[in-house]
Design a protein around this motif. Sequence first.
Motif, short mmCIF file in Angstrom:
data_model
loop_
_atom_site.label_atom_id
_atom_site.label_comp_id
_atom_site.label_asym_id
_atom_site.label_seq_id
_atom_site.Cartn_x
_atom_site.Cartn_y
_atom_site.Cartn_z
N LEU B 30 0.84 -1.21 0.00
CA LEU B 30 0.00 0.00 0.00
C LEU B 30 0.87 1.25 0.00
O LEU B 30 0.61 2.21 -0.74
N GLY B 31 1.92 1.24 0.82
CA GLY B 31 2.80 2.40 0.87
C GLY B 31 3.49 2.65 -0.45
O GLY B 31 3.60 3.80 -0.89
N LEU B 33 2.30 1.87 -3.29
CA LEU B 33 1.32 2.28 -4.30
C LEU B 33 0.85 3.71 -4.11
O LEU B 33 0.66 4.43 -5.09
N ILE B 34 0.61 4.15 -2.86
CA ILE B 34 -0.05 5.45 -2.73
C ILE B 34 0.90 6.60 -2.46
O ILE B 34 0.48 7.74 -2.55
N ARG B 35 2.15 6.35 -2.13
CA ARG B 35 3.03 7.49 -1.88
C ARG B 35 3.84 7.82 -3.11
O ARG B 35 4.05 6.98 -3.99
N ARG B 36 4.30 9.09 -3.18
CA ARG B 36 5.13 9.51 -4.30
C ARG B 36 6.56 9.80 -3.88
O ARG B 36 7.43 9.86 -4.71
N ASN B 37 6.74 10.01 -2.59
CA ASN B 37 8.07 10.30 -2.09
C ASN B 37 8.93 9.03 -2.20
O ASN B 37 8.55 7.97 -1.72
N ILE B 39 11.71 8.19 -0.82
CA ILE B 39 12.26 7.67 0.43
C ILE B 39 11.19 6.90 1.20
O ILE B 39 11.45 5.84 1.77
N VAL B 40 9.96 7.42 1.18
CA VAL B 40 8.88 6.70 1.88
C VAL B 40 8.58 5.39 1.18
O VAL B 40 8.33 4.36 1.83
N SER B 44 8.76 1.60 2.71
CA SER B 44 7.72 0.58 2.57
C SER B 44 8.31 -0.73 2.08
O SER B 44 7.87 -1.81 2.49
N ASP B 101 10.17 13.49 -6.18
CA ASP B 101 8.85 13.07 -6.62
C ASP B 101 9.00 11.98 -7.67
O ASP B 101 9.81 12.11 -8.60
#
Lengths: 147, 110
Positions: B30-31, B33-37, B39-40, B44, B101
């Motif tokens: 999920l992380g 898939l939904i984040r754009r950063n 590093i995040v 994940s 990004d």
Amino acid sequence: MVVTAKNPVHSVLYLIIAFFAIAGHYILLNAQFLAIVHIIVYAGAIMVLFLSVIMLLNLNKDNEPAKSNVLKLAAVVAAGLLLVTFTGTLKGTESIIASQPYDDQIGYVKALGKVLFNDFLLPFEVSALLLLSSIIGAVVLVKHDLK
Amino acid sequence: MENISAQITQVAPLEHYILLSAVLFSLGVLGVLIRRNVIVMFMSIELMLNACNLLLAAFSAFHSSAAGQVFVFFIMIVAAAEVAVGLAIIVMLYRNIHSIDINELSKLKW
């Protein structure tokens, strides 16, 4: 919370909490060596690396543009379907395991060291080479003028 | 000590560990898939690796076999190497395009 936190630094801190929780699970599973190595490697090394890169790039501000709600919903649905698939697949495995006798000595350093240096000696050496090459690769990538 | 661990294996059966690992892995997916950063997303991926590690350790503890824990050890080594190289790549990308990004990285050549 690692996923939902807007600020990357908060995300890292939540990830540290998650790692300590996993280390606690290792201790509960009687795998003391794994728990210690997990804390040293993840909380000690990897998290410091993440935090230092975030500070270095000066990213501790939440300027990330949000994705559209449709995309988020699709991602949540996809992850939920994956979860259902995993639980369905792994549900039938415990009957295979249940007949094994329980041995509480395998998590200790003595038993693990014997296995590591007898059966897995070649992968151990190869992983040392892998770490060396990753050090060199990281330095080469980050270095400015490699002339 | 052995009484405690025997009790633990009775109180917390293997299915619970399987469920926990599945939830952790799905959260990692999920992380990503939904984040754009970037590093995040990288963190994940670490979460997913840890879910696999936890599942391997649980199977090894319930199977009374030390090989699973050695595998977890090797996965940790590979994860450490991967994090070092990945963060180096992120630093290099940030120097080149001044953003992390993920949409800015859609072309490999610029």
